[in-house]
Design a protein around this motif. Sequence first.
Motif, PDB file in Angstrom:
ATOM      1  N   LEU A   3       9.796  34.717  39.639  1.00  0.00           N
ATOM      2  CA  LEU A   3      11.232  34.907  39.407  1.00  0.00           C
ATOM      3  C   LEU A   3      11.621  36.365  39.583  1.00  0.00           C
ATOM      4  CD1 LEU A   3      11.670  32.611  36.257  1.00  0.00           C
ATOM      5  CD2 LEU A   3      12.373  32.121  38.617  1.00  0.00           C
ATOM      6  N   MET A   4      10.750  37.258  39.170  1.00  0.00           N
ATOM      7  CA  MET A   4      11.021  38.683  39.356  1.00  0.00           C
ATOM      8  C   MET A   4      10.889  39.069  40.828  1.00  0.00           C
ATOM      9  SD  MET A   4       8.832  39.459  35.976  1.00  0.00           S
ATOM     10  CE  MET A   4       8.614  41.213  36.097  1.00  0.00           C
ATOM     11  N   ALA A   5       9.961  38.429  41.530  1.00  0.00           N
ATOM     12  CA  ALA A   5       9.831  38.667  42.969  1.00  0.00           C
ATOM     13  C   ALA A   5      11.096  38.220  43.696  1.00  0.00           C
ATOM     14  CB  ALA A   5       8.615  37.929  43.517  1.00  0.00           C
ATOM     15  N   LEU A   6      11.674  37.095  43.271  1.00  0.00           N
ATOM     16  CA  LEU A   6      12.929  36.636  43.868  1.00  0.00           C
ATOM     17  C   LEU A   6      14.046  37.641  43.623  1.00  0.00           C
ATOM     18  CD1 LEU A   6      12.890  32.817  42.998  1.00  0.00           C
ATOM     19  CD2 LEU A   6      12.545  33.884  45.242  1.00  0.00           C
ATOM     20  N   ALA A   7      14.047  38.257  42.443  1.00  0.00           N
ATOM     21  CA  ALA A   7      15.063  39.269  42.151  1.00  0.00           C
ATOM     22  C   ALA A   7      14.907  40.480  43.078  1.00  0.00           C
ATOM     23  CB  ALA A   7      14.966  39.702  40.689  1.00  0.00           C
ATOM     24  N   VAL A   8      13.653  40.878  43.337  1.00  0.00           N
ATOM     25  CA  VAL A   8      13.396  41.986  44.257  1.00  0.00           C
ATOM     26  C   VAL A   8      13.912  41.654  45.654  1.00  0.00           C
ATOM     27  CG1 VAL A   8      11.569  43.269  45.448  1.00  0.00           C
ATOM     28  CG2 VAL A   8      11.438  42.900  42.973  1.00  0.00           C
ATOM     29  N   LEU A   9      13.593  40.459  46.131  1.00  0.00           N
ATOM     30  CA  LEU A   9      14.025  40.044  47.470  1.00  0.00           C
ATOM     31  C   LEU A   9      15.538  39.914  47.548  1.00  0.00           C
ATOM     32  CD1 LEU A   9      11.256  37.384  48.196  1.00  0.00           C
ATOM     33  CD2 LEU A   9      11.402  39.697  49.135  1.00  0.00           C
ATOM     34  N   ALA A  10      16.142  39.424  46.463  1.00  0.00           N
ATOM     35  CA  ALA A  10      17.608  39.287  46.442  1.00  0.00           C
ATOM     36  C   ALA A  10      18.269  40.657  46.487  1.00  0.00           C
ATOM     37  CB  ALA A  10      18.037  38.531  45.189  1.00  0.00           C
ATOM     38  N   ALA A  11      17.739  41.606  45.708  1.00  0.00           N
ATOM     39  CA  ALA A  11      18.327  42.948  45.707  1.00  0.00           C
ATOM     40  C   ALA A  11      18.234  43.595  47.079  1.00  0.00           C
ATOM     41  CB  ALA A  11      17.633  43.817  44.660  1.00  0.00           C
ATOM     42  N   ALA A  12      17.141  43.331  47.799  1.00  0.00           N
ATOM     43  CA  ALA A  12      16.962  43.892  49.139  1.00  0.00           C
ATOM     44  C   ALA A  12      17.609  43.037  50.224  1.00  0.00           C
ATOM     45  CB  ALA A  12      15.475  44.042  49.444  1.00  0.00           C
ATOM     46  N   ARG A  13      18.086  41.857  49.838  1.00  0.00           N
ATOM     47  CA  ARG A  13      18.729  40.903  50.771  1.00  0.00           C
ATOM     48  C   ARG A  13      17.831  40.600  51.971  1.00  0.00           C
ATOM     49  NH1 ARG A  13      24.265  42.082  53.090  1.00  0.00           N
ATOM     50  NH2 ARG A  13      24.278  39.824  53.430  1.00  0.00           N
ATOM     51  N   THR A  14      16.598  40.226  51.680  1.00  0.00           N
ATOM     52  CA  THR A  14      15.679  39.898  52.768  1.00  0.00           C
ATOM     53  C   THR A  14      14.596  38.953  52.269  1.00  0.00           C
ATOM     54  OG1 THR A  14      14.204  40.817  54.459  1.00  0.00           O
ATOM     55  CG2 THR A  14      14.141  41.843  52.291  1.00  0.00           C
ATOM     56  N   ALA A  15      14.074  38.147  53.215  1.00  0.00           N
ATOM     57  CA  ALA A  15      12.899  37.318  52.943  1.00  0.00           C
ATOM     58  C   ALA A  15      11.769  37.672  53.907  1.00  0.00           C
ATOM     59  CB  ALA A  15      13.268  35.840  53.069  1.00  0.00           C
ATOM     60  N   ARG A  16      11.924  38.781  54.618  1.00  0.00           N
ATOM     61  CA  ARG A  16      10.927  39.173  55.622  1.00  0.00           C
ATOM     62  C   ARG A  16       9.500  39.259  55.087  1.00  0.00           C
ATOM     63  NH1 ARG A  16      15.007  42.934  57.413  1.00  0.00           N
ATOM     64  NH2 ARG A  16      14.022  44.443  56.015  1.00  0.00           N
ATOM     65  N   PRO A  17       9.280  39.781  53.873  1.00  0.00           N
ATOM     66  CA  PRO A  17       7.889  39.930  53.418  1.00  0.00           C
ATOM     67  C   PRO A  17       7.214  38.628  53.017  1.00  0.00           C
ATOM     68  CG  PRO A  17       9.373  41.454  52.263  1.00  0.00           C
ATOM     69  CD  PRO A  17      10.227  40.442  52.958  1.00  0.00           C
ATOM     70  N   VAL A  18       7.975  37.546  52.833  1.00  0.00           N
ATOM     71  CA  VAL A  18       7.421  36.340  52.217  1.00  0.00           C
ATOM     72  C   VAL A  18       6.198  35.794  52.959  1.00  0.00           C
ATOM     73  CG1 VAL A  18       7.891  33.929  51.606  1.00  0.00           C
ATOM     74  CG2 VAL A  18       9.550  35.723  51.051  1.00  0.00           C
ATOM     75  N   PRO A  19       6.222  35.604  54.285  1.00  0.00           N
ATOM     76  CA  PRO A  19       5.025  35.067  54.949  1.00  0.00           C
ATOM     77  C   PRO A  19       3.785  35.937  54.745  1.00  0.00           C
ATOM     78  CG  PRO A  19       6.917  35.012  56.430  1.00  0.00           C
ATOM     79  CD  PRO A  19       7.321  35.825  55.245  1.00  0.00           C
ATOM     80  N   TYR A  20       3.977  37.237  54.735  1.00  0.00           N
ATOM     81  CA  TYR A  20       2.841  38.148  54.580  1.00  0.00           C
ATOM     82  C   TYR A  20       2.326  38.150  53.138  1.00  0.00           C
ATOM     83  CZ  TYR A  20       4.671  39.492  59.079  1.00  0.00           C
ATOM     84  OH  TYR A  20       5.115  39.448  60.367  1.00  0.00           O
ATOM     85  N   VAL A  21       3.240  37.989  52.175  1.00  0.00           N
ATOM     86  CA  VAL A  21       2.817  37.864  50.781  1.00  0.00           C
ATOM     87  C   VAL A  21       1.970  36.601  50.602  1.00  0.00           C
ATOM     88  CG1 VAL A  21       3.636  37.465  48.422  1.00  0.00           C
ATOM     89  CG2 VAL A  21       4.750  39.183  49.850  1.00  0.00           C
ATOM     90  N   LEU A  22       2.437  35.494  51.171  1.00  0.00           N
ATOM     91  CA  LEU A  22       1.673  34.246  51.074  1.00  0.00           C
ATOM     92  C   LEU A  22       0.316  34.380  51.761  1.00  0.00           C
ATOM     93  CD1 LEU A  22       4.524  31.652  51.759  1.00  0.00           C
ATOM     94  CD2 LEU A  22       3.501  32.262  49.556  1.00  0.00           C
ATOM     95  N   LEU A  23       0.298  35.117  52.867  1.00  0.00           N
ATOM     96  CA  LEU A  23      -0.976  35.363  53.562  1.00  0.00           C
ATOM     97  C   LEU A  23      -1.934  36.123  52.665  1.00  0.00           C
ATOM     98  CD1 LEU A  23      -2.591  35.237  56.244  1.00  0.00           C
ATOM     99  CD2 LEU A  23      -1.512  37.419  56.865  1.00  0.00           C
ATOM    100  N   GLY A  24      -1.425  37.093  51.917  1.00  0.00           N
ATOM    101  CA  GLY A  24      -2.267  37.846  51.010  1.00  0.00           C
ATOM    102  C   GLY A  24      -2.759  37.024  49.834  1.00  0.00           C
ATOM    103  N   MET A  25      -1.950  36.077  49.370  1.00  0.00           N
ATOM    104  CA  MET A  25      -2.334  35.239  48.236  1.00  0.00           C
ATOM    105  C   MET A  25      -3.396  34.216  48.608  1.00  0.00           C
ATOM    106  SD  MET A  25       1.397  34.503  46.504  1.00  0.00           S
ATOM    107  CE  MET A  25       0.691  33.535  45.152  1.00  0.00           C
ATOM    108  N   ALA A  26      -3.370  33.749  49.843  1.00  0.00           N
ATOM    109  CA  ALA A  26      -4.198  32.615  50.261  1.00  0.00           C
ATOM    110  C   ALA A  26      -5.694  32.800  49.999  1.00  0.00           C
ATOM    111  CB  ALA A  26      -3.937  32.313  51.733  1.00  0.00           C
TER     112      ALA A  26
END
Length: 451
Positions: free
Chosen positions: A277-300
């Motif tokens: 939820l805090m990550a969503l707040a960060v992305l909302a403040a920056a108005r972007t979802a660009r990092p999401v695929p790379y974050v998921l890649l790092g989590m995998a």
Amino acid sequence: MRSSAKDLVAAGGAVVLFGAAVGVGHWIRNTEHTLHVNWPPLYAHSDLHVGPGTPAALVLAGLLVAYGPVVARRLPWRRLLWAAWGGSLAWIWSLALIDGWERGVARRLTTRYEYLQVAGEIGDLGAFLRTFTDHILLDSPDNWPPHVAGHPPGAVLTYEFLHRLGLEGGGWAAAWTILAASTTAVALLVTVRALGGEERGEETARRAAPFVVAAPAAVWLGVSADGYFAAVAAWALALLALAATRRARAPRVTAVGSGLLFGLLCHLSYGLVLTGLMALAVLAAARTARPVPYVLLGMAPWFAVFTAAGFWWFDGYSTLVERYYQGAGGLRPYGYFVWANLAVNVLTVGPATVAGLRRTAVALPGALSGLRRAPAAGPAALALLVAGAACAVLTADLSGMSKAETERIWLPFTLWLLPAAALLPDAARRYWLAAQAALALAVNHLFFTGW
């Protein structure tokens, strides 16, 4: 009513809420015996005392109040980050040592509830992971101590690896945990600056810095493993903010690094999936979802490695829920803790944060409407970030999986409320900062907190 008066009313309301939780909690404890805390709503027992950390804590409190705002305003940015780390480290250590070395530090992670009951005894890591879930329930053979059973295996493995590196025993485990926890202050400031814009964001971060360092939460950062979890969460969010705002030299690599930390976080504590939820707040403040695929890649890789080794995250979580209701979680009344959890965290975040949260609530509608036009900046970005942390706290609270002990369990969320104090007016900043430091000193000298 003037804004400063409203701040005092908000802080006063928080004090009343805490007082009500104390009164009702003591009545329930004395009549129904279902709370399983000695001094409700705080997981502690009263113990007026001083210790070797007392002089240092008093001196540090005075220095933070007298010079904190000036230093935060004048130091070059990178030096300020080092100062924030050093100040936080010193503050946590001094508060911990009020209870003495053995009771306040070395024995904290060695009690019958803690990780060091298992770390150093694991042996075959493969067998440990394959059979980890088999030992969670209370009626299982050789069931794990409460904190080991209550978390994925990544938590106890951290202390196992420290043991294997030769850093054996409670002293080393505590020192490493405090060192990690103290870096949270730096991560918070980096995130606030990145999201708020280079100029306005840095100004907001500088205003927040003394309150982040002098946090009453430092009482629980030294020494509980949740301080370590909070540091991992904080740096995951900081890297995400740097990637989302493209303030990192390699945003994609930075996003993968954020994902690696988020993946580790999932295997340190089940409840910290709410950091999303805090990550969503960060992305909302920056108005972007660009990092999401790379974050998921790092989590995998984390999920792949743990699953291949025999630990299935969802199986562990569902078994933990059953264990939770086998113990005190099944006895503690939801109707009390659903509001007392919030009351006890008044001690964690302090009155300045409560006043800052009032100002955040006022600023939030404008911050949300502004996102239609551009990424958030300055106080607007701060309001969104703090709102994300507040949503995580409320979700954890309503889930019923957090009854008591939230003054430490929620540290990865509540520490993100502290920067709200940046919104307080200059004329009152030292008074609010003094209230924060005084609260931390009072809690640590009047109680012996446990976990």
